[in-house]
Design a protein around this motif. Structure first.
Motif, PDB file in Angstrom:
ATOM      1  N   ARG A 121       1.001  -1.153  -0.101  1.00  0.00           N
ATOM      2  CA  ARG A 121      -0.006   0.161   0.021  1.00  0.00           C
ATOM      3  C   ARG A 121       0.802   1.205   0.003  1.00  0.00           C
ATOM      4  O   ARG A 121       0.615   2.400  -0.788  1.00  0.00           O
ATOM      5  CB  ARG A 121      -0.825   0.116   1.237  1.00  0.00           C
ATOM      6  N   ASN A 122       1.867   1.038   0.819  1.00  0.00           N
ATOM      7  CA  ASN A 122       2.886   2.349   0.954  1.00  0.00           C
ATOM      8  C   ASN A 122       3.596   2.639  -0.488  1.00  0.00           C
ATOM      9  O   ASN A 122       3.547   3.629  -1.047  1.00  0.00           O
ATOM     10  CB  ASN A 122       3.802   2.159   2.096  1.00  0.00           C
ATOM     11  N   VAL A 123       3.955   1.685  -1.184  1.00  0.00           N
ATOM     12  CA  VAL A 123       4.922   1.795  -2.412  1.00  0.00           C
ATOM     13  C   VAL A 123       3.744   2.311  -3.377  1.00  0.00           C
ATOM     14  O   VAL A 123       4.204   3.242  -4.108  1.00  0.00           O
ATOM     15  CB  VAL A 123       5.490   0.543  -2.731  1.00  0.00           C
ATOM     16  N   SER A 124       2.701   1.738  -3.299  1.00  0.00           N
ATOM     17  CA  SER A 124       1.620   2.245  -4.424  1.00  0.00           C
ATOM     18  C   SER A 124       1.185   3.573  -4.276  1.00  0.00           C
ATOM     19  O   SER A 124       1.079   4.618  -5.166  1.00  0.00           O
ATOM     20  CB  SER A 124       0.275   1.469  -4.190  1.00  0.00           C
ATOM     21  N   LYS A 125       1.203   4.114  -2.968  1.00  0.00           N
ATOM     22  CA  LYS A 125       0.782   5.323  -2.517  1.00  0.00           C
ATOM     23  C   LYS A 125       2.183   6.437  -3.034  1.00  0.00           C
ATOM     24  O   LYS A 125       1.860   7.382  -3.636  1.00  0.00           O
ATOM     25  CB  LYS A 125       0.403   5.641  -1.129  1.00  0.00           C
ATOM     26  N   ILE A 126       3.092   5.899  -2.861  1.00  0.00           N
ATOM     27  CA  ILE A 126       4.310   6.918  -2.963  1.00  0.00           C
ATOM     28  C   ILE A 126       4.487   6.965  -4.717  1.00  0.00           C
ATOM     29  O   ILE A 126       4.369   7.888  -5.186  1.00  0.00           O
ATOM     30  CB  ILE A 126       5.654   6.369  -2.407  1.00  0.00           C
ATOM     31  N   CYS A 127       4.304   6.136  -5.349  1.00  0.00           N
ATOM     32  CA  CYS A 127       4.309   5.878  -6.818  1.00  0.00           C
ATOM     33  C   CYS A 127       3.077   6.945  -7.386  1.00  0.00           C
ATOM     34  O   CYS A 127       3.274   7.585  -8.229  1.00  0.00           O
ATOM     35  CB  CYS A 127       4.092   4.672  -7.510  1.00  0.00           C
ATOM     36  N   ASN A 128       2.009   6.785  -6.734  1.00  0.00           N
ATOM     37  CA  ASN A 128       0.847   7.518  -7.202  1.00  0.00           C
ATOM     38  C   ASN A 128       1.119   9.261  -7.049  1.00  0.00           C
ATOM     39  O   ASN A 128       0.438  10.070  -7.563  1.00  0.00           O
ATOM     40  CB  ASN A 128      -0.271   7.322  -6.350  1.00  0.00           C
ATOM     41  N   ASP A 129       2.094   9.475  -6.000  1.00  0.00           N
ATOM     42  CA  ASP A 129       2.300  10.741  -5.786  1.00  0.00           C
ATOM     43  C   ASP A 129       3.067  11.393  -6.868  1.00  0.00           C
ATOM     44  O   ASP A 129       3.244  12.602  -7.274  1.00  0.00           O
ATOM     45  CB  ASP A 129       3.170  10.854  -4.361  1.00  0.00           C
ATOM     46  N   TYR A 130       3.762  10.422  -7.631  1.00  0.00           N
ATOM     47  CA  TYR A 130       4.667  10.966  -8.916  1.00  0.00           C
ATOM     48  C   TYR A 130       4.244  10.703 -10.151  1.00  0.00           C
ATOM     49  O   TYR A 130       4.915  11.261 -11.150  1.00  0.00           O
ATOM     50  CB  TYR A 130       6.306  10.317  -8.497  1.00  0.00           C
ATOM     51  N   GLY A 131       3.189   9.857 -10.332  1.00  0.00           N
ATOM     52  CA  GLY A 131       2.696   9.470 -11.866  1.00  0.00           C
ATOM     53  C   GLY A 131       1.478   8.850 -11.693  1.00  0.00           C
ATOM     54  O   GLY A 131       0.678   8.930 -10.634  1.00  0.00           O
ATOM     55  N   GLN A 132       1.354   8.047 -12.917  1.00  0.00           N
ATOM     56  CA  GLN A 132      -0.049   7.535 -12.945  1.00  0.00           C
ATOM     57  C   GLN A 132       0.079   5.872 -13.106  1.00  0.00           C
ATOM     58  O   GLN A 132       1.103   5.395 -13.689  1.00  0.00           O
ATOM     59  CB  GLN A 132      -0.919   7.839 -13.955  1.00  0.00           C
ATOM     60  N   ARG A 133      -0.698   5.152 -12.540  1.00  0.00           N
ATOM     61  CA  ARG A 133      -0.723   3.826 -12.652  1.00  0.00           C
ATOM     62  C   ARG A 133      -1.093   3.017 -14.029  1.00  0.00           C
ATOM     63  O   ARG A 133      -2.109   3.713 -14.647  1.00  0.00           O
ATOM     64  CB  ARG A 133      -1.579   3.214 -11.636  1.00  0.00           C
ATOM     65  N   VAL A 134      -0.169   2.457 -14.667  1.00  0.00           N
ATOM     66  CA  VAL A 134      -0.577   1.930 -15.976  1.00  0.00           C
ATOM     67  C   VAL A 134      -0.967   0.562 -15.751  1.00  0.00           C
ATOM     68  O   VAL A 134      -1.536  -0.061 -17.060  1.00  0.00           O
ATOM     69  CB  VAL A 134       0.583   2.375 -17.015  1.00  0.00           C
ATOM     70  N   GLN A 135      -0.530  -0.099 -14.883  1.00  0.00           N
ATOM     71  CA  GLN A 135      -0.719  -1.517 -14.768  1.00  0.00           C
ATOM     72  C   GLN A 135      -0.653  -1.797 -13.261  1.00  0.00           C
ATOM     73  O   GLN A 135      -0.116  -0.835 -12.640  1.00  0.00           O
ATOM     74  CB  GLN A 135       0.324  -2.622 -15.423  1.00  0.00           C
ATOM     75  N   ASN A 136      -1.040  -2.839 -12.569  1.00  0.00           N
ATOM     76  CA  ASN A 136      -1.072  -2.972 -11.362  1.00  0.00           C
ATOM     77  C   ASN A 136      -0.020  -2.713 -10.677  1.00  0.00           C
ATOM     78  O   ASN A 136      -0.127  -1.920  -9.365  1.00  0.00           O
ATOM     79  CB  ASN A 136      -1.497  -4.597 -10.770  1.00  0.00           C
ATOM     80  N   SER A 137       1.154  -2.911 -10.835  1.00  0.00           N
ATOM     81  CA  SER A 137       2.431  -2.657 -10.219  1.00  0.00           C
ATOM     82  C   SER A 137       3.420  -1.755 -11.048  1.00  0.00           C
ATOM     83  O   SER A 137       4.682  -2.074 -11.043  1.00  0.00           O
ATOM     84  CB  SER A 137       3.073  -3.936  -9.694  1.00  0.00           C
ATOM     85  N   VAL A 138       2.711  -1.229 -12.062  1.00  0.00           N
ATOM     86  CA  VAL A 138       3.676  -0.157 -12.844  1.00  0.00           C
ATOM     87  C   VAL A 138       3.023   1.167 -12.955  1.00  0.00           C
ATOM     88  O   VAL A 138       1.742   1.482 -13.135  1.00  0.00           O
ATOM     89  CB  VAL A 138       3.704  -0.957 -14.529  1.00  0.00           C
ATOM     90  N   PHE A 139       3.915   2.172 -12.998  1.00  0.00           N
ATOM     91  CA  PHE A 139       3.552   3.680 -13.056  1.00  0.00           C
ATOM     92  C   PHE A 139       4.326   4.335 -13.816  1.00  0.00           C
ATOM     93  O   PHE A 139       5.536   4.025 -14.124  1.00  0.00           O
ATOM     94  CB  PHE A 139       3.864   4.330 -11.729  1.00  0.00           C
ATOM     95  N   GLU A 140       3.970   5.032 -14.767  1.00  0.00           N
ATOM     96  CA  GLU A 140       4.548   6.193 -15.510  1.00  0.00           C
ATOM     97  C   GLU A 140       4.747   7.332 -14.672  1.00  0.00           C
ATOM     98  O   GLU A 140       3.688   7.844 -14.329  1.00  0.00           O
ATOM     99  CB  GLU A 140       3.750   6.597 -16.901  1.00  0.00           C
ATOM    100  N   CYS A 141       5.927   8.027 -14.706  1.00  0.00           N
ATOM    101  CA  CYS A 141       6.172   9.146 -13.744  1.00  0.00           C
ATOM    102  C   CYS A 141       6.869  10.089 -14.442  1.00  0.00           C
ATOM    103  O   CYS A 141       8.042   9.903 -15.320  1.00  0.00           O
ATOM    104  CB  CYS A 141       7.000   8.944 -12.654  1.00  0.00           C
ATOM    105  N   LEU A 142       6.298  11.269 -14.979  1.00  0.00           N
ATOM    106  CA  LEU A 142       7.229  12.211 -15.583  1.00  0.00           C
ATOM    107  C   LEU A 142       7.595  13.375 -14.436  1.00  0.00           C
ATOM    108  O   LEU A 142       7.015  14.157 -13.976  1.00  0.00           O
ATOM    109  CB  LEU A 142       6.019  13.207 -16.518  1.00  0.00           C
ATOM    110  N   VAL A 143       9.032  13.278 -14.321  1.00  0.00           N
ATOM    111  CA  VAL A 143       9.812  13.983 -13.142  1.00  0.00           C
ATOM    112  C   VAL A 143      10.855  14.432 -13.663  1.00  0.00           C
ATOM    113  O   VAL A 143      11.580  13.997 -14.733  1.00  0.00           O
ATOM    114  CB  VAL A 143       9.849  12.877 -12.179  1.00  0.00           C
TER     115      VAL A 143
END
Length: 96
Positions: free
Chosen positions: A21-43
């Protein structure tokens, strides 16, 4: 720059489920979820290091894994997606 973040968190224990849950929330702070455990982050490089630092504090190196794929600034032609899930173009304004 576009960074693809992928993770695998062991959820066999309650602490593992909390880490997920924590990893998911952190990733969500920086980008968007594109699959269950994959995020695209424009940083930028500062935000990337900030995100990495936060994630590395949360994950368990004995049983979890994190991957960062730096696609770069000219990512438009490097990332292709197909299927039913629509994702936002992080480089353009969002209008609802």
């Amino acid at each position: 720059m576009m960074v693809i973040v992928s993770y695998d968190v062991n959820t066999e224990t309650a602490s593992g489920k909390k880490r997920l849950r924590n990893v998911s929330k952190i990733c969500n702070d920086y980008g968007q979820r594109v699959q269950n455990s994959v995020f695209e982050c424009l940083v930028d490089s500062t935000k990337l290091e900030e995100m990495k630092e936060r994630l590395l504090k949360v994950y368990d190196e004995e049983c979890d894994s994190l991957y960062f794929f730096n696609v770069g600034k000219k990512y438009e032609n490097k990332v292709q997606s197909y299927g039913c899930k629509q994702v936002l173009d992080l480089g353009k304004p969002v209008v609802f």
